[in-house]
Design an enzyme around this catalytic site. Structure first.
Site, PDB file in Angstrom:
ATOM      1  CG  HIS A 154      -1.990  -1.063   1.132  1.00 35.88           C
ATOM      2  ND1 HIS A 154      -3.290  -0.785   0.780  1.00 35.88           N
ATOM      3  CD2 HIS A 154      -1.937  -2.398   1.299  1.00 35.88           C
ATOM      4  CE1 HIS A 154      -3.996  -1.906   0.751  1.00 35.88           C
ATOM      5  NE2 HIS A 154      -3.202  -2.903   1.069  1.00 35.88           N
ATOM      6  CG  ASP A 358       0.125   9.201   0.819  1.00 37.19           C
ATOM      7  OD1 ASP A 358      -0.003   8.016   1.155  1.00 37.19           O
ATOM      8  OD2 ASP A 358      -0.553  10.133   1.294  1.00 37.19           O
TER       9      ASP A 358
END
Ligand code: ADQ
Length: 459
Positions: A154, A358
């Site tokens: 992720h 991110d």
């Protein structure tokens, strides 16, 4: 009997209906096709059991494994979140390499592998989630498990330079290559993974796109994660966000919603708001900035530091710019119930999503889904969020450049309805197509395709 889907994630929702895009999607997926979901138990124990604990609360099997207090400190807070998290988010300065962290991480992964090996059949498909379990497939292979094992990361895939901070980089390659399908968020992550294997491994990319590494072959592919946009849009219309926040009729709203993490770029975001206020001309709109940032991973020094830094910056900016009837920065250091997030995002004129690094960033997508298409707000998005690969209609900024972000805030606040609508259309097209259901579906389809061609294990 056809094999089961076995999902492994650090967190597993227990006791009550799951909330949040990913857990709901995994939950629905398992409800549909059946299988097992395995995660860490909520409470730590003195002595971990050698078998899973079953929680009878879903149509599929939910199992938890135990962690001791020491496991939590070393595996979770330590190696996962004080070594791998900063390493993958380009914060080498925050990496805290300690032998007991590494030992704890190996111990938990090996214990879990042993417990899994006892229940897995060769037809099962195992789908491992995230950086807590990089070594899991390798540990399973050592125990002779031949089932297909997929992985989804992720967070950003580390670059070759990032990996130099690890004591043993070759081992990291062996961990990755033990999976059959390595899913990552972006094309940039695929490139990082291939480059790592090209430069540090002894393998090569084969004609069918598989990477060979020693006796292993594996595939790497991007699957940008999404949200449930319809559900989010619906809950955005259920309450009036401006009322919740008690905004004045003409007050413009800038919004930021993030876990309080140093990767999210909060200090520079606040400085950019301050810079906008410094540069503001009398005709420029007066805008309030609401930052919601709940605590996370408490007990780690880096998180204590970022909290102090934000308190200092918000205090200083407010001291400088507040008026008798107005406080420009509202900073909330707590969780907000999910059903209130959507109306609050809808009420905002500008969404500020400006991480320094991110994997994807779901708040960017939630902001888009929450907007009223007839009068949409503007998304200001860091080019270092994975979401920037898809969300071209955003104002893309460099979060290291405070002046550029301040300019983008002004541009967003004065943007015409026509331009806002055009941009929103592009953003919504992506968010409403590449949803969380699309993500599970494309991953599992790809997983099924690569399984038959994965090379059988060498000893
Ligand atoms: P996170 O780093 O947690 O996830 P993000 O993708 O932004 O980051 O997801 C956060 C979620 O928590 C969002 O759904 C958001 O609405 C919610 N949230 C944030 N603040 C909240 C608050 N104050 N109250 C309630 N809810 C709040 C990791 C990676 C990301 C990747 C996701 C999914 O770091 O890059 O997008 O996994 O793959």
């Amino acid at each position: 009997m056809a094999g089961r889907l076995i999902v492994i994630s650090n967190r597993i929702p227990l006791g009550g209906p799951p909330s949040g895009g990913l857990v709901v999607a995994l939950h629905e997926c398992l409800e549909q096709i059946g299988g097992v979901w395995i995660g860490a138990a909520d409470e730590t124990v003195e002595t971990p059991a050698a078998t899973f604990t079953e929680h009878k609360e879903a149509s599929y099997q939910k199992l938890t494994f135990d962690l001791t207090k020491e496991d939590y400190r070393t595996y979770y807070l330590g190696y996962a979140n004080a070594v791998l998290w900063p390493l993958c988010h380009r914060r080498g300065d925050l990496i805290d390499l300690q032998q007991d962290y590494r030992d704890g991480y190996y111990r938990v992964n090996e214990r879990l592998a042993q417990m899994l090996a006892d229940i897995v059949t060769p037809d099962d498909r195992i789908w491992v989630q995230d950086y807590h379990f990089f070594p899991l497939a390798h540990a399973l292979r050592k125990l002779g498990v031949r089932a297909a094992i997929g992985f989804f990361l992720h967070i950003p895939f580390p670059t070759r330079t990032d990996l130099e901070a690890l004591s043993d980089q070759r081992e990291f390659l062996d961990w990755i290559a033990a999976f059959d399908l390595v899913g990552v968020q972006t094309k940039g992550d695929v490139a990082s993974c291939l480059e790592v294997f090209r430069a540090m491994g002894d393998g090569e990319l084969q004609l069918d796109g598989a990477m060979r590494h020693g006796a292993r072959r594996f595939h790497v592919q991007s699957f940008p994660i999404g949200i449930n946009p319809e559900g989010f849009a619906q809950s955005a219309g259920e309450e009036d966000g401006r009322e919740i926040l008690n905004l004045r009729p003409n007050e413009k709203l800038l919004i930021g919603i993030d876990r309080l993490d140093y990767s999210k770029g909060l200090p520079n975001r606040m400085r950019a708001v301050g810079q906008y206020l410094d540069m503001r001309q009398p005709e420029d709109p007066r805008a309030t900035f609401l930052q919601i940032a709940p605590p996370t991973r408490e007990g780690l020094a880096a998180y204590e530091d970022i909290r102090n830094e934000l308190e200092q910056i918000s205090g200083a900016e407010n001291g400088k710019h507040s008026d008798l009837d107005w406080t420009p920065i509202r900073y909330i250091h707590q969780m907000v119930p999910r059903h209130r997030l959507a109306p609050i995002l809808r009420a905002a004129d500008v969404g500020l999503v400006t991480p320094m690094a991110d994997g994807m960033n779901l708040v960017a997508k939630e902001f888009v889904a929450a907007q009223d298409g007839r009068d949409p707000g503007v998304l200001v998005l860091s080019r270092f969020a994975g979401a920037a690969e898809q969300l071209e209609g955003a104002l893309i900024v460099n979060p290291f450049d405070i002046m550029e972000m301040a300019d983008a805030i002004r541009t967003a606040l004065v943007m015409s309805l026509e331009e806002r609508s055009e941009r929103h259309e592009q953003l919504a097209r992506s968010v409403f197509t590449e949803t969380i259901d699309h993500w599970t579906e494309t991953y599992l389809n790809a997983f099924d395709r690569v399984i038959p061609i994965s090379m059988p294990l060498s000893a």
